[in-house]
Design a protein around this motif. Structure first.
Motif, PDB file in Angstrom:
ATOM      1  N   THR A   9       8.084  -2.824  15.411  1.00  0.00           N
ATOM      2  CA  THR A   9       7.477  -4.076  15.538  1.00  0.00           C
ATOM      3  C   THR A   9       8.028  -5.075  16.510  1.00  0.00           C
ATOM      4  OG1 THR A   9       9.189  -4.640  13.965  1.00  0.00           O
ATOM      5  CG2 THR A   9       7.336  -3.933  12.996  1.00  0.00           C
ATOM      6  N   GLU A  11      10.732  -6.351  16.256  1.00  0.00           N
ATOM      7  CA  GLU A  11      11.687  -7.306  15.394  1.00  0.00           C
ATOM      8  C   GLU A  11      13.012  -7.249  15.710  1.00  0.00           C
ATOM      9  OE1 GLU A  11      10.352  -7.859  10.944  1.00  0.00           O
ATOM     10  OE2 GLU A  11       9.671  -5.991  11.792  1.00  0.00           O
ATOM     11  N   TYR A  50      19.354  -7.824   7.585  1.00  0.00           N
ATOM     12  CA  TYR A  50      19.144  -6.438   6.986  1.00  0.00           C
ATOM     13  C   TYR A  50      19.927  -6.596   5.715  1.00  0.00           C
ATOM     14  CZ  TYR A  50      17.752  -1.724   6.784  1.00  0.00           C
ATOM     15  OH  TYR A  50      17.106  -0.278   6.502  1.00  0.00           O
ATOM     16  N   GLU A  76      12.876 -14.769   2.928  1.00  0.00           N
ATOM     17  CA  GLU A  76      12.169 -14.839   4.497  1.00  0.00           C
ATOM     18  C   GLU A  76      13.242 -14.424   5.440  1.00  0.00           C
ATOM     19  OE1 GLU A  76      12.100 -17.175   1.902  1.00  0.00           O
ATOM     20  OE2 GLU A  76      10.093 -16.386   1.137  1.00  0.00           O
ATOM     21  N   LEU A  79      15.349  -8.403   6.539  1.00  0.00           N
ATOM     22  CA  LEU A  79      14.398  -7.122   6.071  1.00  0.00           C
ATOM     23  C   LEU A  79      15.273  -6.510   4.756  1.00  0.00           C
ATOM     24  CD1 LEU A  79      14.118  -5.687   9.627  1.00  0.00           C
ATOM     25  CD2 LEU A  79      12.367  -6.497   8.172  1.00  0.00           C
ATOM     26  N   ASP A 112      10.473  -4.612   2.613  1.00  0.00           N
ATOM     27  CA  ASP A 112      10.410  -4.317   4.133  1.00  0.00           C
ATOM     28  C   ASP A 112      10.698  -2.778   4.426  1.00  0.00           C
ATOM     29  OD1 ASP A 112       9.978  -7.051   4.937  1.00  0.00           O
ATOM     30  OD2 ASP A 112      11.838  -7.131   3.914  1.00  0.00           O
ATOM     31  N   GLN A 140       2.102   1.379   0.814  1.00  0.00           N
ATOM     32  CA  GLN A 140       1.980   0.566   1.973  1.00  0.00           C
ATOM     33  C   GLN A 140       0.653  -0.157   2.385  1.00  0.00           C
ATOM     34  OE1 GLN A 140       2.390   3.122   5.842  1.00  0.00           O
ATOM     35  NE2 GLN A 140       4.246   1.874   6.274  1.00  0.00           N
ATOM     36  N   ARG A 146       6.644  -2.131   3.703  1.00  0.00           N
ATOM     37  CA  ARG A 146       5.959  -2.319   5.004  1.00  0.00           C
ATOM     38  C   ARG A 146       6.454  -0.998   5.869  1.00  0.00           C
ATOM     39  NH1 ARG A 146       8.817  -6.983   7.553  1.00  0.00           N
ATOM     40  NH2 ARG A 146       7.698  -6.373   9.596  1.00  0.00           N
ATOM     41  N   HIS A 147       7.699  -0.536   5.840  1.00  0.00           N
ATOM     42  CA  HIS A 147       8.160   0.669   6.771  1.00  0.00           C
ATOM     43  C   HIS A 147       8.558   1.692   5.624  1.00  0.00           C
ATOM     44  CE1 HIS A 147       7.513  -1.962   9.914  1.00  0.00           C
ATOM     45  NE2 HIS A 147       8.126  -2.908   9.491  1.00  0.00           N
TER      46      HIS A 147
END
Ligand code: SF4
Ligand code: SF4
Length: 375
Positions: A9, A11, A50, A76, A79, A112, A140, A146-147
């Motif tokens: 991504t 990120e 994280y 927010e 991850l 995430d 997903q 997300r991952h």
């Protein structure tokens, strides 16, 4: 804080990740919730983005505490990683119930980074039997996760097989300077990276064994080094030196550990250790290896055992008792990995395992000696 890039991504991920398997405890061994929430939040305030938890950490308390810590605007900023303990599910329905329960405990809408927890040969078989990967793909697509990744605790050959068998977004392995060639090890790290799979590292301090109750000979080697660093700093810098590493999870159980880790991983850059520094670490690792009593390679040719004892795990505990000079952490950990009824003391000395051991280890004798120490 140093940041590395998540290639899927773009990120930026903090080099220090907050692990929640060893949260601060009260005197009665329950989790000190206030201290845990405050430590997780402080790590985020200082740049960690994280946060990792799992269904069985602290009997489910970890997920609830992480959920609490991530309220008031913290969710927010990070991850969030959680994992499916497929070995606890009797069937697909139960697997789905565990997944739902995790969202309830965490009280979040999306996770995430979602991992298949603790892949070993039997767990990978079970994941396939219960169509776990199809289920995760569905989740997903629904936007719940997300991952998709996996955490790993078996041989390098299985690691490569798992990496090659699915389009993973990331994976998580155990790595520290004592485990260079253990499980996935450094070769696994490079293999995953060569396939474009980012790697999260766990156990950089080997569960505290590289930092507490050092063997005297190891302590002497650190003291002789030209640059003076704490054992935690040497160990974390060794892991951070690998450019393939995305983030390093440290299960911090006290604020001073967090402060030290924050400082170290704000400074440690990939490829920054000199030849001399790496040589000191190699010397320490060789010294630890000298203290090993039985050279079990964890090949598992001796398994299965009729008493369902995890033989290499028991031998590992025996060795570690000498390596880490009777560190009390070992006694606390032992029943977690060798559960009642399947501990070294349950060995019936049938010796079925011994004829298969390429190292010709006297396994039944080692089981007896292990039980004398731990049970
Ligand atoms: S000797 Fe002990 S460890 Fe080996 S297979 Fe028999 S019961 Fe298991
Ligand atoms: S066969 Fe021997 S070396 Fe291999 S895991 Fe068993 S005890 Fe260890």
């Amino acid at each position: 804080m140093q940041y590395r890039t998540f290639n899927k991504t773009g990120e930026k991920v903090s080099l220090l990740g907050t692990g929640t398997m060893r949260l601060p405890l009260n005197a009665d061994q329950t989790v000190d919730r206030a201290a845990a929430v405050s430590m997780i939040r402080h790590s985020i305030d200082e740049g960690v983005n994280y946060v990792d938890t799992a269904y069985m950490y602290h009997d489910g308390e970890s997920e609830k505490i992480v959920g609490e810590a991530l309220k008031d605007g913290y969710r927010e900023k990070v991850l969030l990683a959680d994992k499916m303990p497929i070995w606890l599910a009797k069937d697909e329905e139960q697997m789905k119930a565990i997944f739902d329960e995790q969202f309830e405990r965490l009280d979040v809408d999306v996770i995430d980074m979602y991992l298949v927890h603790n892949i070993t040969v039997p767990i990978w078989k079970r994941a396939k039997k219960f169509n776990l990967m199809d289920f995760l793909k569905e989740k997903q697509a629904e936007g719940k996760i997300r991952h998709i990744g996996f955490s790993f605790h078996d041989e390098l050959s299985l690691f490569k097989e798992v990496i090659d068998s699915w389009d993973w977004d990331f994976c998580q392995i155990q790595l520290n300077y004592m485990d260079k060639e253990f499980q996935a090890g450094e070769e696994g790290l490079r293999y995953a990276a060569s396939k474009g799979v980012p790697v999260v590292i766990m156990e950089p301090l080997k569960g505290g064994k590289l930092t507490d109750a050092l063997p005297r000979s190891v302590e002497a080697l650190w003291q002789e080094a030209e640059i003076q660093r704490t054992p935690a700093e040497w160990a974390l810098r060794w892991v951070a030196n690998h450019p393939e590493v995305l983030t390093i999870l440290s299960g911090m159980s006290a604020p001073e550990q967090l402060e030290e880790n924050l400082r170290i991983l704000s400074e440690a850059e990939a490829g920054s250790l000199t030849k001399q520094e790496l040589a000191i670490i190699d010397e320490v690792s060789a010294e630890y290896n000298k203290l090993i009593q039985y050279s079990c390679t964890a090949c598992k040719y001796c398994m299965p055992c009729p008493q369902k004892i995890d033989i290499p795990a028991a031998i590992n505990y025996y060795n570690e008792w000498f390596l880490y000079e009777g560190n009390p952490k070992l006694k606390a950990d032992y029943p977690v990995w060798l559960t009642k009824g399947h501990q070294a003391g349950d060995c019936i000395a049938c010796k079925a395992c011994e004829e298969h051991c390429p190292q010709h280890l006297p396994i039944s004798e080692i089981m007896k000696k292990t039980a004398e120490i731990y049970e």
